[in-house]
Scaffold this active site. Sequence first.
Site, PDB file in Angstrom:
ATOM      1  CG  HIS A 155      48.439  39.628  41.773  1.00  0.00           C
ATOM      2  ND1 HIS A 155      47.309  40.291  41.325  1.00  0.00           N
ATOM      3  CD2 HIS A 155      49.168  39.349  40.661  1.00  0.00           C
ATOM      4  CE1 HIS A 155      47.352  40.403  40.011  1.00  0.00           C
ATOM      5  NE2 HIS A 155      48.453  39.833  39.580  1.00  0.00           N
ATOM      6  CG  PHE A 188      42.775  33.093  36.758  1.00  0.00           C
ATOM      7  CD1 PHE A 188      41.387  33.045  36.740  1.00  0.00           C
ATOM      8  CD2 PHE A 188      43.449  32.703  35.596  1.00  0.00           C
ATOM      9  CE1 PHE A 188      40.687  32.613  35.624  1.00  0.00           C
ATOM     10  CE2 PHE A 188      42.760  32.280  34.471  1.00  0.00           C
ATOM     11  CZ  PHE A 188      41.377  32.234  34.483  1.00  0.00           C
ATOM     12  CB  CYS A 189      44.874  37.201  41.878  1.00  0.00           C
ATOM     13  SG  CYS A 189      43.285  37.845  42.426  1.00  0.00           S
ATOM     14  CB  ALA A 190      48.274  34.903  38.216  1.00  0.00           C
ATOM     15  CB  CYS A 225      41.235  39.422  42.984  1.00  0.00           C
ATOM     16  SG  CYS A 225      42.858  39.319  42.248  1.00  0.00           S
TER      17      CYS A 225
END
Length: 441
Positions: free
Chosen positions: A127, A363-365, A440
């Site tokens: 992100h 994983f902030c993805a 996150c």
Amino acid sequence: MTAVLSADACRTAPIAQVSGSDLLVPLVQGGELPYANFDYAASAPALSQVTDRIAELLPTYASVHRGAGYASRISTLTYENARESVSRFLNCSEDQVVVFTRNTTDSLNLLAQCVPGSTVVLDVEHHANLLPWNDARVVTAADTVEETIERLVAELCTKPAALLAVTGASNVTGEILPIARLTEIAHRLGTRILVDAAQLAPHRRIDLQECGVDYIAFSGHKLYAPFGSGVLAGRRDWLDQAQPYLAGGGAVREVTTTSTEWACAPARHEAGSPNVLGAAAIAAACETLQALDFDAIAEHEKALTEQLTDGLSAIVGVDVVRLWADAPDAVGIVTFTVAGYEPGEIAAFLSAEHGIGVRDGRFCAHPALARLGLSGGAVRASLGLGSSSDDVQRLIDAVKILVSDQRDWNYEKTAGSWNPVPETRSFLVGSDEKAGAAECV
């Protein structure tokens, strides 16, 4: 492991001393085990050389640049010498400058306000490299690196872009894109390139003059220097022309009540009192990594990653995740799922009964996980300098126990989080046990 290691075994022993290597953690069923850290991709433990450097500097820790006192002058030298160390670590060219930030996210947000045009990014980015860009054009990654590159080229040819922003190594799978090739393509099409090196910098040698990359960003806390500092390095013209990232002392040459003359980069974007210890920590980590030899680091990780991937893949119901079938290389990240178990439940079991720390979630993805059909998340085991083959085998054996339904404890999901029931471990370490912070996922 025997007292005398063979040549092969030495390759998979820890190759550097990191903080927490002697940490004992409690188990819900009683007793303690040495902590097996598989969360390097989130925050790597500090190298011993880094903690030693911080301890050495603390007695002379003071404000920089505007102090004539002995401690202030020492701190000023420390801060600017740290910049030089990072520049050498990256082999920056004369027209590239090192700016200290808080972390990779901060670095990318800083650069985003400097870009004089649109930015092309992939949908599989963290992100931090997906959200900051003011005029982002998102390209959907394909199942292979080759087709993904073709899609990037098509986008850049359809409409010019100021910047191509790509990950150096995926924080989901560890897979590495061919950065030098992408740089050549971008430059041929009149586009600059930024590499999010948060996952790449701790694992592979980065030579900006050799690969030609225009901008690079990474975090200290992933580079074995977890003290809240980051780096943005790259060509100074955009940085000199943009408005300061923060307005304040240190970013200026002259101020009146009606006008301001801003300094050039890096001071232009470093307003306020800087994180001197954080910069020194990053510098110490860079110097230590260079001395260790990145070829040795890569060989260490390759051996452990193969052991972990092979071991998990041999377990029925376990699926190891990959973004691309033809990725040329990968750092030490292995992401997986276990049929019938939520990622949070797996992570809770590994921690509670086996003293193993992994990361679970998205994983902030989020777009990357959705593309892989894993909107519910996965488990990520990441390796580093302090990892060993014993740790890897312990993780493999623990997953086997999980799959064979031989757990010692029960687990329940409350308020979105999996926990052992009952919880017998204490987490009170000098602070309120109930304190927590948003994180996150």
